[in-house]
Enzyme design. Structure first.
Site, mmCIF file in Angstrom:
data_model
loop_
_atom_site.group_PDB
_atom_site.id
_atom_site.type_symbol
_atom_site.label_atom_id
_atom_site.label_comp_id
_atom_site.label_asym_id
_atom_site.label_seq_id
_atom_site.Cartn_x
_atom_site.Cartn_y
_atom_site.Cartn_z
ATOM 1 N N ALA A 1 0.931 -1.252 -0.059
ATOM 2 C CA ALA A 1 0.258 0.034 -0.064
ATOM 3 C C ALA A 1 0.865 1.364 0.135
ATOM 4 C CB ALA A 1 -1.093 0.047 1.346
ATOM 5 N N ARG B 1 -11.368 -18.610 7.345
ATOM 6 C CA ARG B 1 -10.395 -18.654 8.003
ATOM 7 C C ARG B 1 -10.723 -18.686 9.718
ATOM 8 N NH1 ARG B 1 -5.483 -15.419 5.836
ATOM 9 N NH2 ARG B 1 -5.583 -16.888 4.213
ATOM 10 N N HIS C 1 -2.297 -13.232 12.384
ATOM 11 C CA HIS C 1 -2.034 -13.079 11.160
ATOM 12 C C HIS C 1 -2.381 -11.826 10.385
ATOM 13 C CE1 HIS C 1 -1.087 -14.413 6.953
ATOM 14 N NE2 HIS C 1 -2.307 -14.215 6.682
ATOM 15 N N HIS D 1 -4.046 -16.895 11.379
ATOM 16 C CA HIS D 1 -4.142 -17.783 10.334
ATOM 17 C C HIS D 1 -4.194 -19.486 10.873
ATOM 18 C CE1 HIS D 1 -2.634 -19.986 6.875
ATOM 19 N NE2 HIS D 1 -2.802 -18.857 6.314
ATOM 20 N N GLU E 1 -8.678 -20.125 -2.127
ATOM 21 C CA GLU E 1 -8.557 -20.267 -0.493
ATOM 22 C C GLU E 1 -9.717 -20.171 -0.009
ATOM 23 O OE1 GLU E 1 -4.375 -18.310 0.441
ATOM 24 O OE2 GLU E 1 -5.378 -16.668 -0.696
ATOM 25 N N GLU F 1 -3.275 -2.576 5.723
ATOM 26 C CA GLU F 1 -3.613 -3.164 6.850
ATOM 27 C C GLU F 1 -4.152 -2.182 7.948
ATOM 28 O OE1 GLU F 1 -1.272 -6.199 8.018
ATOM 29 O OE2 GLU F 1 -2.303 -7.110 9.515
ATOM 30 N N ALA G 1 3.863 -12.317 2.160
ATOM 31 C CA ALA G 1 2.416 -12.943 1.689
ATOM 32 C C ALA G 1 2.588 -14.130 0.747
ATOM 33 C CB ALA G 1 1.583 -11.797 1.130
ATOM 34 N N GLN G 2 1.948 -15.272 1.002
ATOM 35 C CA GLN G 2 2.198 -16.434 0.090
ATOM 36 C C GLN G 2 1.209 -16.456 -1.123
ATOM 37 O OE1 GLN G 2 2.710 -19.758 2.962
ATOM 38 N NE2 GLN G 2 4.560 -19.224 3.351
ATOM 39 N N ARG H 1 -11.443 -11.461 7.695
ATOM 40 C CA ARG H 1 -10.973 -10.932 5.957
ATOM 41 C C ARG H 1 -11.208 -12.325 5.308
ATOM 42 N NH1 ARG H 1 -5.820 -11.360 3.777
ATOM 43 N NH2 ARG H 1 -5.228 -12.417 5.722
HETATM 44 C C1 SIN Z 1 -2.124 -17.603 2.887
HETATM 45 O O1 SIN Z 1 -1.337 -17.655 1.865
HETATM 46 O O2 SIN Z 1 -2.572 -18.581 3.292
HETATM 47 C C2 SIN Z 1 -2.278 -16.085 3.312
HETATM 48 C C3 SIN Z 1 -2.892 -15.550 2.384
HETATM 49 C C4 SIN Z 1 -3.864 -14.382 3.201
HETATM 50 O O3 SIN Z 1 -3.589 -14.078 4.302
HETATM 51 O O4 SIN Z 1 -4.491 -13.674 2.658
#
Ligand code: SIN
Length: 555
Positions: free
Chosen positions: A33, A302, A363, A253, A132, A387, A64-65, A398
């Site tokens: 950002a 999540r 997370h 997370h 996801e 964030e 971030a993955q 989220r």
């Molecule tokens: C993840 O890769 O699980 C994290 C992605 C996220 O927090 O949006």
């Protein structure tokens, strides 16, 4: 609601300013950002100073993955992305903000590609999409398999060069400069020495001050976030008179790598995308945990997955569960998740051959500085993007991979706003001076928050935490301010507001799960908004949420 006796720091023992300079816009933070805000403003010929307490690109984005959520697939639809976000947000999303996010997300992804981002591509040359938790379609754009945030950061960092942006690394934003009528007109800054002491303090006067400082997940002992995620922007904004909201909504997370009881600091993330590709959560006997807890099982939102794991751990006394991805095949896992496979290997686990131990960890901060998606806060001259901001997009929980997307969308909009019109300059008054929280309190704060305000909370534990926070030692005014005191004061502020809000919200909703108040109560479909008075008392009130979908798939 009335004024409370809850107190947080109203000011810091600021070093005196030794210099004064001016710029058009000062941006604090160099995650996605902050970087994009600075870049777009520089292209619009604004004088921009980018301040970061580490080096350029430090921040949570880099870690971030998963990727960026955007409606790009042939079977996808904006309405579905809106619906998934609102359902995950458990009744606290601002539907207008969510619609803006969803509509503008594809353009933000296209801009990233135009700036040179090397996204993972499908055979037709379009971005490859994965899924996801909580998403009803494949809509997560990714890069480098599981290195999406690193590629976003690399792209924006490279694009920033040569655009005339002044970058101040290893620099702390200590306090907002304000006019007598409360407008923000810049920042008191100081250089951070290698030992954490501060030097060369000065005032950077700015027509607009943009916070892009990330969240406050370091309030907890174990987190997926880097060490800088100490809520500095949240605390600075609160001290500057801004309102903050939804602070009790910290997203845990479900799967960070478990490395032993009492592990603290930043933990290795095992992306939700691994479950998106078919991995499942199992207990120590190999039995699946999620079927029966939610119709989407391992791909439930999540908050549901983390709460289910936490309840399982509480019931069994185990300290972790396992993620089983072995059926996905060694070649595939090594290709699709190279960073995660490496992190597992380094911790002594072979993701391709055995279930790996995982546990929930803090997370993402859904709460933050009340702002709209153009970055406007409740204080003129002060803006917040990414964030640190609480725009109503994330609600009480989220939706996965909506955060970098939000950061980019808000950065583009905030920069466009400030490119068109800057607030009028103003004469700053000397900032107030107050006592910082002593850094020796940090451990008690993080351990207390982890123990009493984690995935599952109750009134007794929260009251215990409130006591710990109320008695946190303060430093004498004569002790020079350093980075540790700035960060500990910010963590203490975030934890105090979080604890107060979690005690006030006598229900369970999204990321806020009270074992003593397990029901989601319609009367609590409101946001908790906080502000600080001059004596450091926190004032909390409820605000209605505009036009949201209420029903979730599962209670
Ligand atoms: C993840 O890769 O699980 C994290 C992605 C996220 O927090 O949006």
């Amino acid at each position: 609601m009335s004024a409370s006796l809850i107190r947080v720091a109203t000011a810091l023992p600021l070093p005196p300013a030794r210099w004064t300079r001016t710029t058009d816009v000062v941006v604090v933070g160099s995650g996605a950002a902050g970087l994009l805000t600075a870049l777009v403003l520089a292209d619009a010929r604004r004088a921009v100073t980018l301040v970061t307490k580490g080096t350029l690109g430090d921040g949570s984005t880099r870690w971030a993955q998963g990727g960026l959520a955007a409606v790009l697939g042939p079977d996808d639809d904006a309405e579905l992305h809106v619906r998934d976000t609102l359902v995950a947000g458990a009744g606290l999303c601002d539907e207008g903000a969510v619609r803006t996010l969803v509509e503008e997300a594809p353009d933000a992804v296209a801009q990233l590609q135009a700036l040179g981002a090397r996204l993972d591509l499908a055979s037709d040359g379009r971005p490859a999409l994965t899924r996801e938790g909580g998403h009803s379609r494949d809509r997560i754009v990714h890069a480098g398999g599981d290195a999406s945030g690193a590629e976003v950061t690399r792209t924006l960092g490279a694009a920033l060069r040569g655009r005339g942006i002044e970058v101040l690394e290893h620099t702390a934003a200590l306090e907002a400069l304000r006019t007598a009528d409360g407008r923000v007109v810049g920042l008191r800054l100081a250089r951070i020495r290698d030992d954490g002491s501060l030097a060369d303090a000065g005032d950077l006067r700015a027509r607009a001050t943009v916070l892009a400082t990330g969240g406050y997940s370091q309030v907890y002992a174990a987190t997926s976030n880097p060490e800088g995620a100490t809520g500095d922007g949240l605390a600075l904004a609160l001290r500057a008179g801004a309102e903050i909201a939804d602070v009790e909504m910290v997203q845990f997370h479900p799967t960070v790598l478990w490395t032993g009881r009492g592990a603290a600091g930043q933990q290795a993330l095992v992306s939700e995308a691994v479950r998106g590709e078919g991995a499942v959560l199992v207990d120590r006997d190999g039995r699946r945990i999620m079927p029966g807890a939610h119709p989407l099982a391992d791909l439930a939102p999540r908050d549901v997955v983390s709460a289910t794991i936490a309840a399982h751990l509480a019931a069994t006394g185990d300290d972790h569960v396992y993620l089983d991805a072995t059926h996905l095949g060694a070649d595939y896992l090594a290709r699709r998740f190279p960073g995660i496979a490496r992190a597992c290997r380094e911790a002594g686990h072979d993701l391709t051959r055995e279930p790996v131990p995982v546990v929930p960890a803090a997370h993402y901060s859904c709460g933050g500085v009340v702002a709209d998606l153009d970055g406007r806060t409740t204080v003129p001259g002060l803006y917040a993007v990414g964030e640190v901001a609480c725009t109503g997009v994330q609600g009480a929980n989220r939706l996965a991979s909506n955060s970098i997307t939000e950061g980019l969308v808000a950065a583009r909009r905030c920069a466009a706003l400030l490119a068109t019109e800057l607030p009028a300059p103003g004469q700053a008054v000397e900032p107030a001076v107050g006592r910082a929280v002593d850094p020796t309190a940090r451990r008690a704060v993080t351990e207390g928050a982890s123990r009493h305000a984690g995935v599952l909370r109750d009134a007794t534990g929260l009251a215990t935490l409130a006591g710990v926070l109320a008695t946190a030692p303060r430093r004498g005014l004569e002790q020079p301010l350093d980075l540790a005191a700035v960060e500990t004061t910010a963590l203490h502020t975030a934890a105090t507001v979080l604890c107060a809000a979690a005690l006030t919200r006598t229900e369970s909703r999204g990321c806020h799960r009270r074992t003593d108040e397990p029901l989601t109560r319609p009367e609590w479909r409101v946001r908790l908004v906080h502000r600080l008075d001059g004596a450091g008392h926190l004032h909390t009130r409820t605000e209605p949420v505009r036009s949201l979908v209420g029903a979730r798939g599962v209670a």
